[in-house]
Design a protein around this motif. Sequence first.
Motif, PDB file in Angstrom:
ATOM      1  N   CYS A 178       0.832  -1.204   0.000  1.00 25.25           N
ATOM      2  CA  CYS A 178       0.000   0.000   0.000  1.00 25.25           C
ATOM      3  C   CYS A 178       0.863   1.250   0.000  1.00 25.25           C
ATOM      4  N   ASP A 179       0.341   2.286  -0.637  1.00 26.40           N
ATOM      5  CA  ASP A 179       0.955   3.608  -0.562  1.00 26.40           C
ATOM      6  C   ASP A 179      -0.159   4.587  -0.248  1.00 26.40           C
ATOM      7  N   ARG A 180      -0.023   5.289   0.875  1.00 29.28           N
ATOM      8  CA  ARG A 180      -1.052   6.247   1.267  1.00 29.28           C
ATOM      9  C   ARG A 180      -0.437   7.621   1.455  1.00 29.28           C
ATOM     10  N   ASN A 181      -1.153   8.625   0.988  1.00 29.34           N
ATOM     11  CA  ASN A 181      -0.790  10.006   1.258  1.00 29.34           C
ATOM     12  C   ASN A 181      -2.054  10.851   1.228  1.00 29.34           C
ATOM     13  N   LEU A 182      -1.857  12.152   1.287  1.00 26.11           N
ATOM     14  CA  LEU A 182      -2.967  13.092   1.315  1.00 26.11           C
ATOM     15  C   LEU A 182      -3.917  12.899   0.142  1.00 26.11           C
ATOM     16  N   LEU A 183      -3.389  12.548  -1.005  1.00 22.41           N
ATOM     17  CA  LEU A 183      -4.193  12.478  -2.217  1.00 22.41           C
ATOM     18  C   LEU A 183      -4.880  11.140  -2.401  1.00 22.41           C
ATOM     19  N   HIS A 184      -4.225  10.045  -2.002  1.00 20.01           N
ATOM     20  CA  HIS A 184      -4.844   8.756  -2.330  1.00 20.01           C
ATOM     21  C   HIS A 184      -4.315   7.630  -1.447  1.00 20.01           C
ATOM     22  N   LEU A 185      -4.894   6.459  -1.679  1.00 25.97           N
ATOM     23  CA  LEU A 185      -4.398   5.200  -1.111  1.00 25.97           C
ATOM     24  C   LEU A 185      -4.409   4.176  -2.226  1.00 25.97           C
ATOM     25  N   SER A 186      -3.271   3.500  -2.409  1.00 27.79           N
ATOM     26  CA  SER A 186      -3.189   2.478  -3.454  1.00 27.79           C
ATOM     27  C   SER A 186      -3.016   1.102  -2.835  1.00 27.79           C
ATOM     28  N   PHE A 187      -3.527   0.105  -3.540  1.00 29.90           N
ATOM     29  CA  PHE A 187      -3.373  -1.293  -3.153  1.00 29.90           C
ATOM     30  C   PHE A 187      -2.810  -2.072  -4.336  1.00 29.90           C
ATOM     31  N   GLU A 188      -1.764  -2.837  -4.092  1.00 25.53           N
ATOM     32  CA  GLU A 188      -1.230  -3.764  -5.091  1.00 25.53           C
ATOM     33  C   GLU A 188      -0.891  -5.072  -4.393  1.00 25.53           C
ATOM     34  N   GLY A 189      -0.796  -6.138  -5.167  1.00 20.87           N
ATOM     35  CA  GLY A 189      -0.444  -7.438  -4.598  1.00 20.87           C
ATOM     36  C   GLY A 189      -1.661  -8.252  -4.210  1.00 20.87           C
ATOM     37  N   GLY A 190      -1.395  -9.401  -3.591  1.00 25.21           N
ATOM     38  CA  GLY A 190      -2.481 -10.281  -3.179  1.00 25.21           C
ATOM     39  C   GLY A 190      -3.313 -10.733  -4.365  1.00 25.21           C
ATOM     40  N   GLU A 191      -4.618 -10.801  -4.166  1.00 30.02           N
ATOM     41  CA  GLU A 191      -5.519 -11.256  -5.233  1.00 30.02           C
ATOM     42  C   GLU A 191      -5.543 -10.275  -6.408  1.00 30.02           C
ATOM     43  N   LEU A 192      -5.053  -9.039  -6.185  1.00 26.18           N
ATOM     44  CA  LEU A 192      -5.055  -8.045  -7.252  1.00 26.18           C
ATOM     45  C   LEU A 192      -4.059  -8.380  -8.358  1.00 26.18           C
ATOM     46  N   GLU A 193      -3.122  -9.284  -8.084  1.00 29.31           N
ATOM     47  CA  GLU A 193      -2.163  -9.667  -9.120  1.00 29.31           C
ATOM     48  C   GLU A 193      -2.817 -10.452 -10.253  1.00 29.31           C
ATOM     49  N   ASP A 194      -4.033 -10.920 -10.033  1.00 28.09           N
ATOM     50  CA  ASP A 194      -4.802 -11.574 -11.097  1.00 28.09           C
ATOM     51  C   ASP A 194      -5.905 -10.619 -11.529  1.00 28.09           C
ATOM     52  N   LEU A 206     -10.521   4.145   2.354  1.00 27.37           N
ATOM     53  CA  LEU A 206     -10.972   5.528   2.292  1.00 27.37           C
ATOM     54  C   LEU A 206     -12.382   5.658   1.744  1.00 27.37           C
ATOM     55  N   CYS A 207     -12.770   4.762   0.856  1.00 33.51           N
ATOM     56  CA  CYS A 207     -14.067   4.836   0.181  1.00 33.51           C
ATOM     57  C   CYS A 207     -14.961   3.679   0.622  1.00 33.51           C
ATOM     58  N   GLY A 267       7.782  -0.996 -18.686  1.00 34.00           N
ATOM     59  CA  GLY A 267       7.432  -1.867 -19.800  1.00 34.00           C
ATOM     60  C   GLY A 267       6.445  -2.974 -19.530  1.00 34.00           C
ATOM     61  N   MET A 268       5.913  -3.055 -18.329  1.00 32.98           N
ATOM     62  CA  MET A 268       4.942  -4.114 -18.046  1.00 32.98           C
ATOM     63  C   MET A 268       3.605  -3.502 -17.653  1.00 32.98           C
ATOM     64  N   LYS A 269       2.585  -4.299 -17.697  1.00 33.68           N
ATOM     65  CA  LYS A 269       1.277  -3.896 -17.201  1.00 33.68           C
ATOM     66  C   LYS A 269       1.155  -4.304 -15.732  1.00 33.68           C
ATOM     67  N   SER A 270       0.433  -3.505 -14.963  1.00 31.90           N
ATOM     68  CA  SER A 270       0.196  -3.842 -13.563  1.00 31.90           C
ATOM     69  C   SER A 270      -1.230  -3.464 -13.201  1.00 31.90           C
ATOM     70  N   ARG A 271      -1.761  -4.153 -12.227  1.00 30.23           N
ATOM     71  CA  ARG A 271      -3.122  -3.910 -11.776  1.00 30.23           C
ATOM     72  C   ARG A 271      -3.077  -3.335 -10.365  1.00 30.23           C
ATOM     73  N   GLY A 272      -3.828  -2.290 -10.146  1.00 28.10           N
ATOM     74  CA  GLY A 272      -3.890  -1.684  -8.831  1.00 28.10           C
ATOM     75  C   GLY A 272      -5.278  -1.140  -8.546  1.00 28.10           C
ATOM     76  N   VAL A 273      -5.558  -0.963  -7.270  1.00 33.71           N
ATOM     77  CA  VAL A 273      -6.779  -0.296  -6.834  1.00 33.71           C
ATOM     78  C   VAL A 273      -6.373   1.014  -6.176  1.00 33.71           C
ATOM     79  N   TYR A 274      -6.993   2.095  -6.595  1.00 30.21           N
ATOM     80  CA  TYR A 274      -6.686   3.427  -6.068  1.00 30.21           C
ATOM     81  C   TYR A 274      -7.946   4.045  -5.470  1.00 30.21           C
ATOM     82  N   GLU A 275      -7.775   4.666  -4.315  1.00 34.48           N
ATOM     83  CA  GLU A 275      -8.869   5.422  -3.704  1.00 34.48           C
ATOM     84  C   GLU A 275      -8.439   6.884  -3.619  1.00 34.48           C
ATOM     85  N   THR A 276      -9.135   7.740  -4.351  1.00 37.34           N
ATOM     86  CA  THR A 276      -8.780   9.159  -4.430  1.00 37.34           C
ATOM     87  C   THR A 276     -10.053   9.997  -4.311  1.00 37.34           C
TER      88      THR A 276
END
Length: 400
Positions: A178-194, A206-207, A267-276
């Motif tokens: 996870c990366d969290r700051n004033l603007l957002h919170l991101s989630f990567e890894g776990g089941e999100l890798e699929d 946050l949401c 150069g790769m694709k990645s999947r993430g969830v962002y809360e902003t």
Amino acid sequence: MSDIKKVVLAYSGGLDTSVILKWIQKTYDCEVITLTADLGQEEELDGLEAKALATGASKAYIEDLQEEFAKDFIFPAFRSGAIYESRYLLGTSIARPLITKKLVEIARKEGAQALAHGATGKGNDQVRFELSAMALAPDLVTIAPWRDWDLGSRTALIAFAKEHGIPVPVTKEKPYSCDRNLLHLSFEGGELEDPGHAPAPASHLLCVPIEEAPDQPEIITIDFEQGDPVAVNGERMSPASLIKHLNRLGGKHGIGRLDMVENRFVGMKSRGVYETPGGTIIHAAHQDLEGLCLDRELMHLRDTLIPRYAEMIYNGFWYSPEREALQAFMDKAQECVTGQVTLKLYKGGVWPLSRTSPNSLYNPDLATFEEDDVYNQADAAGFIRLQGLRLMAYNKVHGK
């Protein structure tokens, strides 16, 4: 590397940087100073100074950078309409140049020879940190353990942490990076890798889920001055306070959650969830007010530059001459974007309801469907004929 006696590490207290602190000490036999940039993580900062010192840091800086982050990084990006691949509001990307700036300041103050970060060799953040460092302090060495060590997985890091008595907030039940700051919170890894798997409930913070959002809409107003939001419902706020306030409002209504597959710079694709939540509201209101205030050709030219500007931030070129020059253009375009927007927040959506501005270019005498003395509709026939000349010429030669 044998000349490195002191390193300043960007330290979050999470799994990666906790292990990195100890690993740098063991590998380089040097002093490690940590910097934790307070960018609005809130409760995540509790106990981090004690944890860093207990893990072996000689000093632990915790710097409150929230207002600088909002005023000098988030707001310039939002004035520019920055959005990556038409969806991502750059919450992680925009924080890296400020963290690097502060790393360099502390390195100069402490006489350090190197900076260190916890970005992996597969991600964008390594590029953002290191390009920023090269622009600000090319004489400093950058240590990137993920590219050097043999701890090649989250599992190996957890084992290293346990071996050295380092507590980490990662479990098999909540395996996100996870990366969290004033603007957002991101989630990567776990089941999100699929990309074929839906996000688990633990990826909401946050949401609220849309199903749990209030059944009644909420009406708010946002005031802008030269492209920057300055007040909500008539109450003036500092940049950081305003974003926090809108985060609470947006989060309550399930606004600003994004699940996407993006194209990384490496150069790769990645999947993430962002809360902003707050940023989504600001972006919608700002875009709506621009429709009232910006000249057509200026807006259209600016719109062609947004993807390039957003790529500069995403790819780590905040301190580049091209971004700084483009920022001057964006800010010039925003000088007239002053006014108020009224919005409805409801079930994950942001709907502008009305907008007013002392710089409005909207002329009701021209736009009316009623009778007017300003616009001669017969003039449109000649305009259309002139626009069609090239089409008729082309059809004469190439028509079927």
